[in-house]
Design an enzyme around this catalytic site. Structure first.
Site, short mmCIF file in Angstrom:
data_model
loop_
_atom_site.label_atom_id
_atom_site.label_comp_id
_atom_site.label_asym_id
_atom_site.label_seq_id
_atom_site.Cartn_x
_atom_site.Cartn_y
_atom_site.Cartn_z
N CYS A 2 -10.40 -19.47 -19.61
CA CYS A 2 -10.98 -17.92 -19.43
C CYS A 2 -9.33 -17.61 -18.98
O CYS A 2 -8.89 -17.83 -18.28
CB CYS A 2 -12.29 -17.50 -19.00
SG CYS A 2 -13.29 -18.50 -20.57
N GLU A 105 -13.83 -19.70 -15.05
CA GLU A 105 -14.39 -20.36 -16.20
C GLU A 105 -16.44 -19.46 -15.92
O GLU A 105 -17.23 -19.20 -14.93
CB GLU A 105 -14.48 -21.70 -16.60
CG GLU A 105 -13.24 -22.45 -16.31
CD GLU A 105 -11.84 -22.38 -17.64
OE1 GLU A 105 -11.92 -20.79 -18.26
OE2 GLU A 105 -11.17 -22.09 -16.89
#
Length: 229
Positions: A2, A105
């Site tokens: 991410c 994440e």
């Protein structure tokens, strides 16, 4: 992977972890960088070589070729395609290291919102992420189109339950080889494909949902909220 990471130490700590001999050019300053919640398009410290010397420059996280104006600038490049695909062909020869403290994440654990996790080295040492980019010229300085991407690999092998992709992280000796101009492109590709650090080099734990808001840049976003089970 991410689009959030931390880069809060001072650049001297990151360069010390790299253990690269010789003088180096510091263009990011001596103070701790304090970026606990860095997001795409932010200027991050990037290590690269130019004129046979290590340089530390602030470079925008994200890059796209001039002909790809119809899409947002990617922040990552898949290791399986980066060396041969047309999108990154221009910058594949221009290798760099993005040194970070950790990355984040988000995991679906059945709640109303995904749970953010922090991933870091088990020993707390800096994380040296294999990167490529359009990099500042040592004579002319930063350019309008400068930027970089972090190379990512399949996360299978212990971290797949956190996210299916993660950065290609190189041990210091491999990071130095990655940065060396004399390292052939074929060798660099094999390093990225096969020699990234394994999942057991890392640990991860829950952190506050505050990390989801980029306005939160303080140390509270990395506060420990329970080990992964």
């Amino acid at each position: 992977m991410c689009g959030r990471l931390s880069q809060y130490r001072g650049i001297h700590d990151f360069v010390a972890a790299l253990s690269m001999p010789g003088a180096w050019q510091n263009n990011v300053g001596d103070q701790p960088m304090g970026r606990y919640n860095a997001a795409p398009t932010m200027q991050l410290a990037l290590l690269h070589t130019a004129d046979d010397q290590l340089h530390a420059d602030a470079v925008r996280w994200g890059w796209r070729p001039h002909w790809a104006k119809d899409r947002a600038a990617p922040i990552n490049a898949r290791v399986e395609k980066v060396a041969h695909g047309p999108f990154f062909r221009q910058i594949w020869p221009h290798r760099a290291i993005c040194p970070i403290d950790n990355w984040f994440e988000w995991v679906d654990e059945g709640g109303p919102k995904k749970q953010p996790y922090l991933i870091r080295h088990r020993d707390g040492s800096p994380i040296l992420c294999a990167s490529i980019g359009q990099l500042p010229d040592p004579d002319e300085g930063a350019g309008e189109h400068d930027g970089f991407v972090i190379i990512t690999a399949d996360a299978q092998g212990g971290m797949v339950d956190i996210h299916d992709r993660r950065p290609v992280v190189l041990a210091p000796e491999l990071a130095r080889e990655w940065l060396a101009p004399e390292t052939p492109k074929e060798r660099a590709e094999q390093m990225a494909l096969h020699q990234g650090e394994p999942a057991d080099a890392f640990e991860w734990f829950r952190v506050s949902a505050a990390v989801g808001n980029v306005r939160h840049q303080g140390a509270e976003v990395i506060a420990h909220q329970g080990l992964h089970d």
